[in-house]
Write a protein that holds these residues in place. Structure first.
Motif, PDB file in Angstrom:
ATOM      1  N   GLY A 183       0.795  -1.222   0.000  1.00 26.99           N
ATOM      2  CA  GLY A 183       0.000   0.000   0.000  1.00 26.99           C
ATOM      3  C   GLY A 183       0.824   1.267   0.000  1.00 26.99           C
ATOM      4  N   ARG A 184       2.137   1.131  -0.147  1.00 28.21           N
ATOM      5  CA  ARG A 184       3.028   2.291  -0.137  1.00 28.21           C
ATOM      6  C   ARG A 184       3.057   2.988  -1.487  1.00 28.21           C
ATOM      7  NH1 ARG A 184       7.080   1.647   3.271  1.00 28.21           N
ATOM      8  NH2 ARG A 184       7.655   3.776   2.685  1.00 28.21           N
ATOM      9  N   ILE A 185       2.864   2.234  -2.566  1.00 32.62           N
ATOM     10  CA  ILE A 185       2.634   2.798  -3.893  1.00 32.62           C
ATOM     11  C   ILE A 185       1.169   2.550  -4.218  1.00 32.62           C
ATOM     12  CG2 ILE A 185       3.141   2.583  -6.361  1.00 32.62           C
ATOM     13  CD1 ILE A 185       6.014   1.858  -5.610  1.00 32.62           C
ATOM     14  N   LYS A 186       0.485   3.588  -4.653  1.00 34.03           N
ATOM     15  CA  LYS A 186      -0.959   3.495  -4.853  1.00 34.03           C
ATOM     16  C   LYS A 186      -1.332   2.916  -6.214  1.00 34.03           C
ATOM     17  CE  LYS A 186      -1.556   5.340  -0.843  1.00 34.03           C
ATOM     18  NZ  LYS A 186      -1.898   4.449   0.300  1.00 34.03           N
ATOM     19  N   ALA A 187      -0.526   3.196  -7.239  1.00 33.05           N
ATOM     20  CA  ALA A 187      -0.818   2.692  -8.583  1.00 33.05           C
ATOM     21  C   ALA A 187       0.450   2.778  -9.416  1.00 33.05           C
ATOM     22  CB  ALA A 187      -1.936   3.495  -9.247  1.00 33.05           C
ATOM     23  N   THR A 188       0.537   1.919 -10.428  1.00 33.55           N
ATOM     24  CA  THR A 188       1.650   2.004 -11.364  1.00 33.55           C
ATOM     25  C   THR A 188       1.110   1.975 -12.787  1.00 33.55           C
ATOM     26  OG1 THR A 188       3.886   1.156 -11.831  1.00 33.55           O
ATOM     27  CG2 THR A 188       2.129  -0.480 -11.588  1.00 33.55           C
ATOM     28  N   HIS A 189       1.957   2.336 -13.736  1.00 38.32           N
ATOM     29  CA  HIS A 189       1.540   2.490 -15.125  1.00 38.32           C
ATOM     30  C   HIS A 189       2.454   1.629 -16.009  1.00 38.32           C
ATOM     31  CE1 HIS A 189       0.149   5.973 -12.926  1.00 38.32           C
ATOM     32  NE2 HIS A 189      -0.842   6.069 -13.802  1.00 38.32           N
ATOM     33  N   ILE A 190       1.849   0.680 -16.704  1.00 32.56           N
ATOM     34  CA  ILE A 190       2.605  -0.300 -17.488  1.00 32.56           C
ATOM     35  C   ILE A 190       2.527   0.068 -18.961  1.00 32.56           C
ATOM     36  CG2 ILE A 190       3.027  -2.739 -17.876  1.00 32.56           C
ATOM     37  CD1 ILE A 190       3.038  -1.902 -14.924  1.00 32.56           C
ATOM     38  N   GLN A 191       3.672  -0.032 -19.638  1.00 36.11           N
ATOM     39  CA  GLN A 191       3.775   0.480 -20.999  1.00 36.11           C
ATOM     40  C   GLN A 191       3.387  -0.509 -22.098  1.00 36.11           C
ATOM     41  OE1 GLN A 191       7.295   3.105 -21.644  1.00 36.11           O
ATOM     42  NE2 GLN A 191       7.883   2.388 -19.603  1.00 36.11           N
ATOM     43  N   ARG A 192       2.844  -1.651 -21.745  1.00 37.90           N
ATOM     44  CA  ARG A 192       2.409  -2.629 -22.747  1.00 37.90           C
ATOM     45  C   ARG A 192       3.541  -3.009 -23.697  1.00 37.90           C
ATOM     46  NH1 ARG A 192      -3.562  -0.071 -24.292  1.00 37.90           N
ATOM     47  NH2 ARG A 192      -4.616  -0.727 -22.381  1.00 37.90           N
TER      48      ARG A 192
END
Length: 375
Positions: A303-312
């Motif tokens: 829960g320390r990082i709320k979201a990440t973004h994956i580049q496909r």
């Protein structure tokens, strides 16, 4: 020769080996059975628009005069972030019965030859070996001349992950950095307090690395438009980079005025934002990141990082052989028409981002496993 869309038949394809060992002359016209692929299993993260694009390419390719084709996909690395690219490119080449190789990594040699020079040699060697199309993850704009020489020899080049926009490459496939930065910034924006404060961006101010700079500027524009102060840390990949990055961001969290209200990281090492918040005694600060490094996943679970973004990146690797094959069989203009839903201009295909919140980690891992794209 027969085509196969069965993934299991192409998983054995490895770096620097032929994707099809028919022993026939590359480029020779022949009768082949239509391409039949197994689409990715349906999942909430399945990019249906990219899957549809591949299906449209296959439909048009199958309607054309089928032929064998030799191609090369040249990558900057073969592990970590790049492992799904290797899997996908080999899979697509197997489905196409294309001959050729997926080559990586590119690293400085003992005699001091730079990675850029080695990649230029790889491009030249691919042309000399008879490649009819090249997929390239360029290291920098230094590749422009080598790309132009390949194109002048009649070999189309499709770039992925990074671009050489001043070159004569046919198409770029990948993340559009400015919009990707803005997407990530908007993810964090929903978590910030209404009272204004300072946002730390773990990104780039390096004008020599235009893609990282554009991603950073895209994020910075969003925060500044919303009234936040912005501090940018130049990400460091050197030996002491983690220590230096965390120490700098920790100091800003402790001293910035107005106070830091959130942190965002724009590269695969962006888990360092969570490390800095913890070091400053502010683990509750919202953090969003990029990519799916194991450390990032651990912080997401905590829960320390709320979201990440994956580049496909899997789909970047999968699309490139199909685009090269389409350019050779139905032509560049016809290929662009098929790619139109993802084209943002005449030559750039936006593969988009997967936004993965912390409570969707298991679902996203299941999706990656279903297409053999785990890093």
């Amino acid at each position: 020769m027969t085509r196969s869309g069965r993934w299991g038949t192409v998983l054995g394809l490895t770096l620097t080996t032929a994707a099809c060992g028919s022993g026939e002359t590359p480029g020779a016209s022949e009768h082949v059975t239509p391409i039949v692929r197994v689409p990715a299993p349906e999942n909430e993260f399945t990019p249906v628009e990219l899957e549809a694009t591949v299906d449209r390419l296959i439909t048009e390719i199958n309607a054309s005069s089928s032929r064998t084709m030799q191609m090369a996909v040249l990558l900057r690395n073969a592990t970590g972030f790049w492992a799904p690219v290797v899997t996908a490119a080999n899979r697509a080449m197997g489905e196409l019965d294309a001959t050729g190789s997926v080559v990586g990594p590119v690293a400085p040699s003992e005699d001091g030859t730079e990675s850029e020079d080695l990649q230029n040699l790889q491009i030249q060697q691919a042309v000399a070996d008879g490649a009819e199309g090249i997929g390239l993850a360029p290291i920098s704009d230094v590749q422009t001349a080598a790309v132009d020489e390949a194109v002048a020899s009649g070999v189309p080049v499709v770039t992925l992950d990074a671009d050489v926009p001043a070159s004569k490459r046919s198409i770029y496939v990948g993340t559009l950095d400015r919009s990707a930065g803005a997407t990530a910034a908007n993810t964090l924006l929903t978590m910030l307090p209404r009272s204004r404060g300072t946002v730390i961006i773990h990104g780039s101010v390096n004008t020599a690395g235009s893609s990282g700079l554009e991603r950073t500027q895209g994020a910075q524009d969003v925060f500044e438009a919303a009234g936040y102060e912005v501090l940018v840390r130049q990400s460091t990949w050197a030996a002491q980079g983690e220590i230096e990055d965390v120490a700098w961001m920790k100091t800003q969290v402790e001293t910035a005025d107005p106070p830091v209200v959130g942190l965002i990281g724009l590269f695969n090492i962006s888990y360092r934002c969570a490390m800095a918040a913890e070091a400053a005694g502010k683990p509750e600060l919202p953090v969003v990141t990029f990519d799916f490094d194991p450390k990032t996943v651990d912080y997401l679970r905590e829960g320390r990082i709320k979201a990440t973004h994956i580049q496909r990146q899997y789909y970047q690797g999968y699309l490139v052989p199909y685009i090269l094959y389409a350019i050779k069989t139905i032509g560049l203009d016809a290929t662009r028409k098929i790619l139109a839903p993802q084209l943002v201009d005449e030559s750039r295909v936006d593969t988009g981002l997967d936004v993965v919140p912390g409570d969707k980690i298991d679902a996203y891992n299941d999706f990656l496993g279903s297409i053999d794209a785990n890093q």
